[in-house]
Scaffold this active site. Structure first.
Site, short mmCIF file in Angstrom:
data_model
loop_
_atom_site.label_atom_id
_atom_site.label_comp_id
_atom_site.label_asym_id
_atom_site.label_seq_id
_atom_site.Cartn_x
_atom_site.Cartn_y
_atom_site.Cartn_z
N GLY A 32 2.92 2.59 10.71
CA GLY A 32 2.65 1.83 11.92
C GLY A 32 2.49 0.35 11.67
N ALA A 33 1.61 0.00 10.73
CA ALA A 33 1.36 -1.41 10.45
C ALA A 33 0.52 -1.50 9.18
CB ALA A 33 0.61 -2.07 11.60
N GLU A 83 0.85 -1.18 0.00
CA GLU A 83 0.00 0.00 0.00
C GLU A 83 0.90 1.25 0.00
OE1 GLU A 83 -2.70 0.49 3.30
OE2 GLU A 83 -3.85 2.01 2.22
N HIS A 136 -9.59 -3.65 9.91
CA HIS A 136 -9.53 -3.49 8.45
C HIS A 136 -10.00 -4.75 7.72
CE1 HIS A 136 -7.98 0.38 7.31
NE2 HIS A 136 -6.81 0.26 7.91
N GLU A 191 -9.98 4.19 6.00
CA GLU A 191 -9.15 4.66 7.13
C GLU A 191 -9.96 5.44 8.17
OE1 GLU A 191 -6.55 3.33 7.76
OE2 GLU A 191 -5.79 2.57 5.85
N GLU A 231 -2.47 -3.92 6.97
CA GLU A 231 -3.55 -4.89 7.13
C GLU A 231 -3.60 -5.98 6.07
OE1 GLU A 231 -4.01 -1.59 6.27
OE2 GLU A 231 -5.63 -1.37 4.79
N ASN A 232 -2.49 -6.32 5.41
CA ASN A 232 -2.48 -7.37 4.38
C ASN A 232 -3.35 -8.56 4.80
OD1 ASN A 232 -0.18 -5.86 3.25
ND2 ASN A 232 0.87 -6.74 5.03
N HIS A 237 -6.77 -1.77 15.06
CA HIS A 237 -6.96 -1.08 13.78
C HIS A 237 -6.74 -2.03 12.60
CE1 HIS A 237 -6.77 2.57 11.17
NE2 HIS A 237 -5.97 1.80 10.45
N GLU A 238 -5.62 -2.71 12.59
CA GLU A 238 -5.33 -3.59 11.44
C GLU A 238 -6.31 -4.76 11.40
OE1 GLU A 238 -3.48 -2.05 9.49
OE2 GLU A 238 -2.58 -0.72 10.97
N1 TRP Z 1 -3.15 0.89 5.74
C1 TRP Z 1 -2.18 1.14 6.75
C2 TRP Z 1 -2.94 1.46 8.00
O1 TRP Z 1 -3.89 1.10 8.33
C3 TRP Z 1 -1.31 2.30 6.43
C4 TRP Z 1 0.01 1.99 5.87
C5 TRP Z 1 0.89 1.11 6.35
C6 TRP Z 1 0.64 2.61 4.79
N2 TRP Z 1 2.03 1.15 5.61
C7 TRP Z 1 1.89 2.06 4.65
C8 TRP Z 1 0.26 3.59 3.92
C9 TRP Z 1 2.79 2.46 3.68
C10 TRP Z 1 1.15 4.00 2.94
C11 TRP Z 1 2.39 3.44 2.82
O2 TRP Z 1 -2.83 2.17 8.83
ZN ZN Z 2 -5.61 1.85 8.46
#
Ligand code: TRP
Ligand code: ZN
Length: 868
Positions: free
Chosen positions: A260-261, A120, A300, A319, A263-264, A296-297
Site C-alpha cells: 500500500g505505502a 522494508e 508511523h 504495525e 513510511e520512509n 497510517h504512514e
Molecule cells: N511498512 C509498510 C506499511 O506500513 C508496509 C510495506 C510497504 C511493506 N511496502 C512494503 C512491507 C514492502 C514489505 C515489503 O504498511
Molecule cells: Zn505500517
C-alpha cells in the site's frame, strides 16, 4: 529447489557486532548501471573483528577501509564478510546495480519513468552491502546524481542541504536526515512530477512544508491526500500529543508498488492507488482508503520510526500499534460503528482464515524464512486487536500514559513488543502477565457461553469457556486473558446493572480460565445478554441465541455494533441451516420474522444510512467458508444468493423507496453523503435482482456523476448477471482504457465475474492494453479477485481455475515473488475442500515446488501447505 533456504528463529536474536553511526550515500543514477557509494563510520561493539554485511544481487566494485583498498573480505552467500578490521574505521563500499531489470520492486527500481526505492523489510541489501537489520541506526546523508531534464526532482530522507549542476546535463542534490534510522526507512526518488504544496503549523508553532509528488497531469487528483495528511498531523497532536519532527514531509505516488505505502522518514512512497482520487476516478471506498493509509504512514513517524523494531519478529510492535492508531483516526473522523464493523469483518473473514491455515502464526512470529511473508493480517489486524484489548483493559487515560512512558523510555531506539507491554503495565498498574500470551499464541480461541437464570435468588449466571484449537505451528494452547464486554437487558430494553458480590462491576469481564462462571445478582427477570460487545476480543463467540433474542438485540442493544452483530448472527443461523438443507436436496427458506426484522432496519428513522447499509450486507462467501471444516463452495454460493433474492423480493418496496429518496444532486465526499450513497447502492444491489433490475442499473450508470455510483451499477450488473453487464463494461473500458488505476476497477469486476465463461474473459482481459503482469495493482485486480472473490469459478470441479492460478504463479515466481506469494494464499487452504479438489490443488503446489528457481517466498508457503 537447489537448496532449502534457512529459517530464522526469534530466540536466536543476537545484538549487532558493530554500530554504524553515520552513513554517507552517493547514487549516480543510470537506468541499467547505477553506481552506489556507501561510506559508513563503523565502531566495533563486541570482541570479534569480523563484520558481516548483508547483500543480494550486487556487483561489488570496491572495498576500502580508512581510505585504503581492503583485501580482507570474502563474498559469501547473502553478503560480505570483512575480517581483520580495526576497532573503529571508515568503510567505503562501491556497488553497481541495475534498476531497470528490477521487476521484484525491492531495492532501487524504476516505476514508469521514475527511480524509486522500497527497502522494508530487507531491500536495502539490494542497494549496497550493509548491516541491513532494524537495530542498526545511523545518521544518513544522501547525494543523488541524475540527468537534469529527465529527473528534475531528486529526493531523499530529511532536509535538502546542497545542490548543483554537473557537465553532460546532469545535476545533483544532497539530503541529510538528522534522525538516526535503520536501513529499511531509507528512500530515494528521482523523476519528473507535478507537485501539490501546502504547509502545516505544528502545535508548538513550527512550520512544516508538505509536498505531494504525482505523475504529470494528475495534480487534480492529489487534494484528498493532502487534506488527509493535514488531518492526520492534527489528530496525532490532539489524541496522542505527538508532533512532527522535520521541516518537510514528502509523499511520492508511484504506479509500481508491491504494497500500500511505505513510511520512509520524511519521504513516504505510496502506491498511487492510495494517493490519487477525484470524483470522476475514485469511489468513496478509495477516498476512505486514502485517508486511512495516509494516516497510517504518517502515524508511523512515531510508532515505527522514532521508536523502531529491534528485529523483524517484533514487526507487530510498529504495525499492530499503527493500525490501531489509523483505525482510531478513521473512527474519530467518521462513523465509529461503521469503521468497527469493517475492521471486525476483516478479522472474522480473512484473519480467522489465516489463523486456520498452514501459515498460522502468532502476531509475534517465532520462525521466519522470508520476512516479506509476515506482513500479514495476523501481524497487522490481529496485532491491532491486541493493542485494542489493552486499550479496553486500561481505558483511554491510562493507555495514553502508557504511550507517553513508552516514548520516554524508547525514543530513538529499536524496541521489542515486550518493551511496549511493560510500559503499558508500569504506567497503569494493570497486570498483563497472562495477557502477554496473545503475542506468542497463534490461532483463534472459541468462547462458548451458557446462561442460567434463577428466579428464586434473582441471579443470572454466565458460564464462559474458552478453547483454542491446535494450529499447524503450535500444538499446545493455553487459556488467554480475554476482555469480555457484556450488557444485560430487561424485556423492555432497559440496561440491567451488573452486580457481583454486592458490588457494581464493569462491563468488561476478565475471562482468564478455561472455564469460569460469573454470577450476577439482583436480576429481576430473565435478561437478554449482549455478548462480546464491540468485538472486545478477536475470538469466535458461541451462544445459543434464539431468533427472538437476536431480533430483540437488533432493536434494543444500546450500541450500534451490537445491533449489527445480532443481525449477522441471525443471518448466520439461517445461512448454516440452509446450507444443510441444500446439501440434502431441499430448497432455501427464510422465515417471515427474519425478513421483518430486516424490514424494521430499513424503515428505521434513527439509524444512520451508512449503518443501515452495513446491517443489510450479508457475510461474504469467504467468511461463511471459515465456519466450516469442510467447505461446500457451491452450496454456500447458492444459499447466499437465495437469501439475498428473498430479501430483495420481500423488501422490494422498502429498497425502492430508499433508492429513490436518497438520490443526491451535487456530489460531495463528506461522511453523510458517503453514507447515503452506500445505502442507496446497497439498495441497488438488491433491486438488481428484481424484475426492474436491468433498467434501474442501466439508468444509474448513465446518470452517474461520480465513480462510486458508476462502479455500484457495474458491480450490481456483474453480480446479478444482468443483460446490460456487457454494454456497461464496454463503455467503461472505452472511456478509461488509458488509465491503469481506473481500469483496475474494471479488471476486478472481470475477475469476480460469477458467469460461466469468466475464465475465458479473464484470459482475454490479460490482453487488454492496460493490463500487465508486471504491475502489481493490475495483477491483484484481475488475478487476485479471481482467486479470492470468485469462489464458484476458481473452485470449478474441472480444475481449470487452479491450473490458471498455477500458470500465473509460475510466471510471477521469477518476476515478482512478493506479489506471487500474496496471490498463492487461497491455494494453501486446500485441506478445506473435497478430495478431488484437494488433489487438483496439490498438483499445482507440487509443480511449483519442483521449480529449480523457486523463490524463498513461495518455498516457505508451498512447503508448509504440503505438510498440512
Ligand atoms: N511498512 C509498510 C506499511 O506500513 C508496509 C510495506 C510497504 C511493506 N511496502 C512494503 C512491507 C514492502 C514489505 C515489503 O504498511
Ligand atoms: Zn505500517
Amino acid at each position: 529447489m537447489a537448496h532449502a533456504p534457512q529459517a530464522k528463529y526469534r530466540n536466536d536474536y543476537q545484538s549487532p557486532s558493530h554500530e554504524i553511526t553515520d552513513l554517507d550515500l552517493t547514487f549516480d543514477l543510470h537506468d541499467t548501471e547505477t553506481l552506489v557509494t556507501a561510506v559508513s563510520q563503523v565502531k566495533q561493539l563486541q570482541e570479534s573483528a569480523t563484520l558481516f554485511l548483508d547483500g543480494e544481487n550486487l556487483n561489488l566494485k570496491g572495498v576500502e577501509v580508512n581510505g585504503e583498498q581492503w583485501s580482507h573480505y570474502q563474498q559469501v552467500d547473502g553478503g560480505l564478510e570483512l575480517t581483520e578490521l580495526p576497532k573503529q574505521f571508515e568503510l567505503t563500499i562501491t556497488t553497481l546495480i541495475n534498476p531497470e531489470a528490477n521487476t521484484a520492486l525491492e531495492g532501487l527500481y524504476k516505476s514508469g519513468g521514475a527511480f524509486c526505492t522500497q527497502c522494508e523489510a530487507e531491500g536495502f541489501r539490494r542497494i549496497t552491502y550493509y548491516m541491513d537489520r532494524p537495530d542498526v541506526l545511523a545518521r544518513y546523508t544522501t547525494k543523488v546524481i541524475a540527468d537534469k531534464e529527465q529527473f528534475p526532482f531528486l529526493l531523499s530522507n530529511g532536509n535538502r542541504i546542497a545542490e548543483g549542476d554537473l557537465s553532460g546535463g546532469r545535476h545533483w542534490v544532497q539530503w541529510q536526515d538528522p534522525h538516526p534510522k535503520p536501513a529499511y526507512l531509507f528512500a530515494l526518488v528521482a523523476g519528473d512530477f507535478d507537485v501539490l504544496r501546502d504547509q502545516y503549523v505544528t502545535q508548538s508553532g513550527r512550520n512544516v512544508a508538505l509536498e505531494i509528488f504525482v505523475d504529470k497531469g494528475n495534480l487534480d487528483r492529489a487534494h484528498h491526500a493532502m487534506t488527509s495528511l493535514i488531518n492526520s498531523m492534527k489528530w496525532d497532536e490532539t489524541r496522542f500529543n505527538l508532533e512532527y519532527d522535520l521541516d518537510i514531509y514528502m509523499i511520492v505516488a508511484v504506479d509500481f508498488f508491491n504494497m500500500g505505502a511505505m513510511e520512509n522518514k520524511g519521504l513516504n512512497i505510496f502506491n498511487s492507488k492510495f494517493v490519487l482520487a477525484n470524483e470522476k476516478t475514485a469511489t468513496d471506498t478509495d477516498y476512505l482508503g486514502i485517508e486511512a493509509v495516509i494516516g497510517h504512514e504518517y502515524f508511523h513517524n512515531w510508532t515505527g520510526n522514532r521508536v523502531t523494531c529491534r528485529d523483524w519478529f517484533q514487526l507487530s510492535l510498529k504495525e499492530g500499534l499503527t493500525v490501531f492508531r489509523d483505525q482510531e483516526f478513521s473512527s474519530d473522523l467518521g462513523s465509529r460503528a461503521v469503521n468497527r464493523i469493517g475492521n471486525v469483518r476483516i478479522i472474522r473473514g480473512p484473519q480467522f482464515a489465516e489463523d486456520a491455515s498452514p501459515m498460522s502464526h502468532p502476531i509475534r512470529p517465532e520462525k521466519v524464512i522470508e520476512m516479506n511473508n509476515f506482513y500479514t493480517l495476523t501481524v497487522y489486524e490481529k496485532g491491532s486487536e491486541v493493542i485494542r484489548m489493552m486499550h479496553t483493559l486500561l481505558g483511554e487515560v491510562a493507555f495514553q500514559k502508557g504511550m507517553a512512558l513508552y516514548f520516554e523510555r524508547h525514543d530513538g531506539t529499536a524496541a521489542t513488543c515486550e518493551d511496549f507491554v511493560e510500559a503499558m503495565e508500569d504506567a497503569s498498574g494493570v497486570d498483563l502477565k497472562q495477557f502477554r500470551l496473545w503475542y506468542s499464541q497463534s490461532g483463534t480461541p472459541t468462547v462458548t457461553v451458557t446462561s442460567e437464570y434463577d428466579a428464586s435468588s434473582l441471579t443470572y449466571a454466565l458460564t464462559i469457556e474458552q478453547k483454542t484449537e491446535t494450529t499447524q505451528d503450535q500444538s499446545e494452547k493455553y487459556a488467554l486473558h480475554i476482555p469480555f464486554d457484556i450488557e444485560l437487558y430487561s424485556s423492555n430494553g432497559d440496561v440491567i446493572e451488573l452486580r457481583c458480590n454486592n458490588q457494581k462491576i464493569s462491563n468488561v469481564l476478565n475471562v482468564t480460565q478455561d472455564k469460569q462462571t460469573f454470577v450476577f445478582e439482583n436480576v429481576a427477570e430473565q435478561p437478554v445478554p449482549s455478548l462480546l460487545r464491540e468485538f472486545s476480543a478477536p475470538v469466535k463467540l458461541e451462544y445459543a441465541y434464539s431468533d427472538n433474542e437476536l431480533i430483540f438485540l437488533m432493536v434494543h442493544a444500546r450500541n450500534e455494533f451490537a445491533r449489527w452483530d445480532a443481525g449477522q448472527m441471525l443471518l448466520a443461523k439461517y445461512i448454516q441451516s440452509n446450507v444443510e438443507a441444500v446439501r440434502h436436496g431441499q430448497s432455501v427458506t427464510l422465515p417471515d420474522s427474519v425478513v421483518d426484522a430486516f424490514r424494521g432496519v430499513l424503515l428505521s428513522e434513527e439509524l444512520e444510512p451508512a449503518f443501515i447499509a452495513e446491517m443489510m450486507s450479508l457475510p461474504s462467501h469467504n467468511e461463511v467458508s471459515g465456519w466450516y471444516k469442510c467447505v461446500d463452495v457451491d452450496a454456500i454460493a447458492l444459499v447466499l444468493k437465495a437469501i439475498k433474492l428473498t430479501l430483495a423480493t420481500e423488501l422490494e418496496d422498502e429498497f425502492s423507496a430508499i433508492y429513490h429518496s436518497l438520490e443526491q444532486g451535487e456530489y460531495s465526499v463528506d461522511h453523510a453523503a458517503i453514507g447515503k450513497r452506500s445505502l442507496r447502492n446497497m439498495a441497488l444491489q438488491y433491486l438488481a435482482m428484481t424484475e426492474k433490475g436491468n433498467e434501474l442499473v442501466q439508468l444509474q450508470y448513465q446518470k452517474a456523476n461520480n465513480m462510486t455510483d458508476t462502479i455500484a451499477a457495474m458491480s450490481a450488473a456483474n453480480s446479478a448477471q444482468l443483460a446490460c453487464r456487457e454494454d456497461l463494461l464496454k463503455d467503461y473500458s472505452s472511456q478509461w482504457k488509458h488509465d491503469g488505476l481506473v481500469m483496475d476497477k474494471w479488471f476486478a469486476i472481470q475477475g469476480s465475474n460469477p458467469g460461466e465463461n469468466a475464465l475465458e474473459v479473464i484470459r482475454e482481459s490479460m490482453a487488454h492494453e492496460a493490463f500487465s503482469l508486471k504491475n502489481p495493482n493490475r495483477t491483484r485486480s484481475l488475478i487476485g479477485s479471481f482467486l479470492n472473490m470468485n469462489p464458484v469459478n476458481f473452485h470449478a470441479k474441472s480444475g481449470e481455475g487452479y491450473r490458471f492460478a498455477g500458470e500465473i504463479l509460475r510466471e510471477m515466481n521469477s518476476s515478482n515473488p512478493q506479489v506471487a506469494s500474496r496471490l498463492i494464499d487461497p491455494l494453501l487452504k486446500f485441506r478445506k475442500y473435497d478430495e478431488e479438489r484437494q488433489a487438483l490443488i496439490i498438483a499445482e503446489l507440487e509443480s511449483l515446488k519442483a521449480m529449480d528457481n523457486l523463490a524463498n517466498d513461495l518455498f516457505e508457503k508451498v512447503t508448509k501447505a504440503l505438510e498440512s
